[in-house]
Design an enzyme around this catalytic site. Sequence first.
Site, PDB file in Angstrom:
ATOM      1  N   GLU A  61       3.074 -11.280  -8.556  1.00 38.93           N
ATOM      2  CA  GLU A  61       4.092 -10.310  -9.001  1.00 38.93           C
ATOM      3  C   GLU A  61       5.257 -11.034  -9.666  1.00 38.93           C
ATOM      4  O   GLU A  61       5.752 -10.615 -10.722  1.00 38.93           O
ATOM      5  CB  GLU A  61       4.580  -9.483  -7.806  1.00 38.93           C
ATOM      6  CG  GLU A  61       3.519  -8.525  -7.295  1.00 38.93           C
ATOM      7  CD  GLU A  61       3.874  -7.856  -5.978  1.00 38.93           C
ATOM      8  OE1 GLU A  61       3.234  -6.848  -5.661  1.00 38.93           O
ATOM      9  OE2 GLU A  61       4.766  -8.336  -5.250  1.00 38.93           O
ATOM     10  N   LYS A  99      10.015  -8.309  -1.728  1.00 35.92           N
ATOM     11  CA  LYS A  99       8.685  -7.833  -2.069  1.00 35.92           C
ATOM     12  C   LYS A  99       7.646  -8.649  -1.301  1.00 35.92           C
ATOM     13  O   LYS A  99       7.957  -9.655  -0.698  1.00 35.92           O
ATOM     14  CB  LYS A  99       8.436  -7.970  -3.580  1.00 35.92           C
ATOM     15  CG  LYS A  99       9.256  -6.975  -4.383  1.00 35.92           C
ATOM     16  CD  LYS A  99       8.937  -7.014  -5.874  1.00 35.92           C
ATOM     17  CE  LYS A  99       7.480  -7.025  -6.201  1.00 35.92           C
ATOM     18  NZ  LYS A  99       6.716  -5.917  -5.616  1.00 35.92           N
ATOM     19  N   THR A 147       3.173   2.503  -4.550  1.00 39.01           N
ATOM     20  CA  THR A 147       4.010   3.053  -5.619  1.00 39.01           C
ATOM     21  C   THR A 147       3.503   2.575  -6.975  1.00 39.01           C
ATOM     22  O   THR A 147       3.428   3.353  -7.938  1.00 39.01           O
ATOM     23  CB  THR A 147       5.491   2.660  -5.409  1.00 39.01           C
ATOM     24  OG1 THR A 147       5.818   2.779  -4.023  1.00 39.01           O
ATOM     25  CG2 THR A 147       6.416   3.545  -6.216  1.00 39.01           C
ATOM     26  N   GLY A 159       5.119  -7.039   0.719  1.00 43.23           N
ATOM     27  CA  GLY A 159       4.484  -6.305   1.825  1.00 43.23           C
ATOM     28  C   GLY A 159       2.974  -6.241   1.637  1.00 43.23           C
ATOM     29  O   GLY A 159       2.218  -6.260   2.611  1.00 43.23           O
ATOM     30  N   GLY A 160       2.542  -6.195   0.394  1.00 42.94           N
ATOM     31  CA  GLY A 160       1.098  -6.174   0.103  1.00 42.94           C
ATOM     32  C   GLY A 160       0.531  -7.573  -0.108  1.00 42.94           C
ATOM     33  O   GLY A 160      -0.662  -7.718  -0.398  1.00 42.94           O
TER      34      GLY A 160
HETATM   35  C1  5RP Z   1       3.206  -5.872  -2.792  1.00 40.27           C
HETATM   36  C2  5RP Z   1       4.600  -5.426  -2.957  1.00 40.27           C
HETATM   37  C3  5RP Z   1       4.862  -3.969  -3.024  1.00 40.27           C
HETATM   38  O1  5RP Z   1       5.549  -3.676  -4.204  1.00 40.27           O
HETATM   39  C4  5RP Z   1       5.698  -3.542  -1.858  1.00 40.27           C
HETATM   40  O2  5RP Z   1       5.049  -3.962  -0.663  1.00 40.27           O
HETATM   41  C5  5RP Z   1       5.930  -2.021  -1.838  1.00 40.27           C
HETATM   42  O3  5RP Z   1       4.713  -1.386  -1.603  1.00 40.27           O
HETATM   43  P1  5RP Z   1       4.606   0.191  -1.533  1.00 40.27           P
HETATM   44  O4  5RP Z   1       4.866   0.698  -2.905  1.00 40.27           O
HETATM   45  O5  5RP Z   1       3.193   0.436  -1.063  1.00 40.27           O
HETATM   46  O6  5RP Z   1       5.629   0.681  -0.549  1.00 40.27           O
HETATM   47  O7  5RP Z   1       5.532  -6.187  -3.061  1.00 40.27           O
HETATM   48  O8  5RP Z   1       3.116  -7.262  -2.648  1.00 40.27           O
END
Ligand code: 5RP
Length: 225
Positions: free
Chosen positions: A110, A101, A38, A103-104
């Site tokens: 962040e 947050k 996103t 996931g990445g």
């Molecule tokens: C990365 C994050 C991202 O914002 C979260 O994982 C959402 O990712 P996406 O927009 O691909 O669904 O916190 O560390």
Amino acid sequence: MAGASQDELKRLVAQAALEMVVPWLTPGCIVGVGTGSTADCFIDALATVKAKFEAAVSSSDASTLRLQSHGIPVRDLNAIEEVAVYVDGADEVNPERALVKGGGGALTREKIVAASAERFVCIVDQSKLVDVLGAFPLPVEVIPMARRLVAKELARLGGNAVPRAGFVTDNGNHILDVHGLAIDEPAALETRLNNIAGVVENGIFANAAPQKVLVGTPTGVRLIG
Ligand code: 5RP
């Protein structure tokens, strides 16, 4: 947008975020940029107005590369006075705008860029909205030698910490994805987890939640906050 795919909703909400932030941009200002699919849509949208601001600060090496591929200069956070706005995605959002947050795996940078910014705008598609945080395993960044110690402490809190296989953060650390935590009080748990020796940062963003959340839905963009 009826029948819109999740990717279309991400692009829709990224465009809405661009429209929200453009009035805040000045020729000398710095924009903070998050990480993930996103946030990538937001970077692509931001490139269309790159004459309206000076540079970006980035929350990951991946976002830095994407910004640079658009010709947007990326600055070191320590070299700048002020970040006008930070825009990022999330894995979960509750009705009080507290987030999960990471996931990445970019949660630490962040949180640092979010904490540096005048304004924090979160952008998600509607699949990220939850009543209670915690169905998405909570990412916790740990110093590698502390992985086992932190996992034991998390087990005491009812969490099952699973090391993210083959993953090293941009800071050279490891991620534990914690399943089964009841996140009824996000701000208290955020603070408590960061008191465990060896924890660098955890993925709850509640003590400094975004002021605005934009949610992409098939009927348009909804604003929370
Ligand atoms: C990365 C994050 C991202 O914002 C979260 O994982 C959402 O990712 P996406 O927009 O691909 O669904 O916190 O560390």
